[in-house]
Scaffold this active site. Structure first.
Site, PDB file in Angstrom:
ATOM      1  N   CYS A 129      42.271  41.275  35.774  1.00  0.00           N
ATOM      2  CA  CYS A 129      42.300  40.808  37.169  1.00  0.00           C
ATOM      3  C   CYS A 129      43.060  39.485  37.254  1.00  0.00           C
ATOM      4  CB  CYS A 129      40.892  40.592  37.691  1.00  0.00           C
ATOM      5  SG  CYS A 129      39.804  41.988  37.387  1.00  0.00           S
TER       6      CYS A 129
HETATM    7  N1  GLN Z   1      36.901  44.619  32.778  1.00  0.00           N
HETATM    8  C1  GLN Z   1      37.093  44.318  34.157  1.00  0.00           C
HETATM    9  C2  GLN Z   1      36.418  45.334  35.041  1.00  0.00           C
HETATM   10  O1  GLN Z   1      36.695  46.510  34.948  1.00  0.00           O
HETATM   11  C3  GLN Z   1      38.569  44.340  34.465  1.00  0.00           C
HETATM   12  C4  GLN Z   1      38.876  43.561  35.639  1.00  0.00           C
HETATM   13  C5  GLN Z   1      38.919  42.132  35.227  1.00  0.00           C
HETATM   14  O2  GLN Z   1      39.849  41.663  34.568  1.00  0.00           O
HETATM   15  N2  GLN Z   1      37.872  41.458  35.583  1.00  0.00           N
HETATM   16  O3  GLN Z   1      35.587  44.996  35.829  1.00  0.00           O
END
Ligand code: GLN
Length: 234
Positions: free
Chosen positions: A2
């Protein structure tokens, strides 16, 4: 992965932080410039902030599971949302994670707002009854809230030790302080005359943006910006 953004300073509008900059979170939702993992951030968004109208330092949140660019109301409401402390994010869900508004940052414990930019193996995180969703970021947020934000650096180093592939860029705010970690992804800071911005990537080409080195924690209060190296085995 994100993209996220935090503000601590004079009250400014959410629009001025998220929508108006040439490469703000709105543009980063479909065309990020420094994203290392994933192409765009279309799996939801969230804006959290503190308002003097709400007692006890309780944050306000507005979250969605749809792309920020498709929201019918944000552009008209964001200019009216003013705050001295903002945590906002656009989400690119990791494969297998739920796409729902409760999985979008910022998460909260009722006092802090917290965003995670990265991924972590859910198997290394303790189960949590207070996690807002079942995605890795919500579980990680619950763990960080449980340990306390003063232990953020230690918690990140501990999680990285049990999941060496984890990417653990955290951004948190509580109305009077911002904390952020760079652990596996990009983080930049901009000191303005009216406050400090921490962001996954610069929202414009101001030469004042500083890249935060990997494996560091940034601690921002109204009087200072402190950079703290984090230890951890690579
Ligand atoms: N691992 C996070 C999710 O799926 C990916 C998005 C992020 O970078 N927070 O919620």
């Amino acid at each position: 992965m994100c993209r996220h953004l935090g503000w601590l300073g004079e009250p400014v509008s959410v629009a001025s932080l998220v929508i108006e900059p040439t490469n703000g979170l709105l543009v980063q939702s479909y065309s990020p410039r420094r994203q290392k993992h994933g192409l765009m951030n279309a799996d939801g968004w969230g804006v959290g902030f503190y308002s003097p109208d709400l007692p006890g330092g309780t944050p306000c949140r507005w979250r969605s599971a749809t792309p920020m660019w498709s929201d019918a109301s944000l552009a008209s409401v964001a200019p009216a949302l003013r705050s001295g402390c903002v945590v906002a994010a656009v989400r690119s869900a990791t494969v297998g994670m739920p796409i729902e508004a409760t999985a979008a940052a910022p998460f909260t414990d009722g006092h802090w707002l917290l965003s995670h930019n990265g991924l972590v193996d859910r198997a290394v995180l303790p189960p949590s009854a207070s996690a807002e969703s079942t995605n890795d970021s919500a579980l990680l947020a619950a763990l960080i809230f449980d340990r306390g934000l003063d232990a953020l650096g230690d918690t990140i180093v501990e999680v990285a030790a049990v999941d060496p592939n984890a990417r653990l860029n955290i951004l948190a705010g509580n109305g009077s302080r911002l904390l952020a970690t760079a652990w596996g992804d990009t983080l930049s800071a901009l000191r303005r005359s009216d406050g400090v911005v921490l962001a996954s990537e610069p929202y414009d080409d101001d030469p004042g943006w500083q890249e935060i080195p990997d494996r560091h924690l940034v601690d921002v209060t109204p009087s200072r910006v402190q950079l703290v190296p984090l230890r951890g085995s690579r």
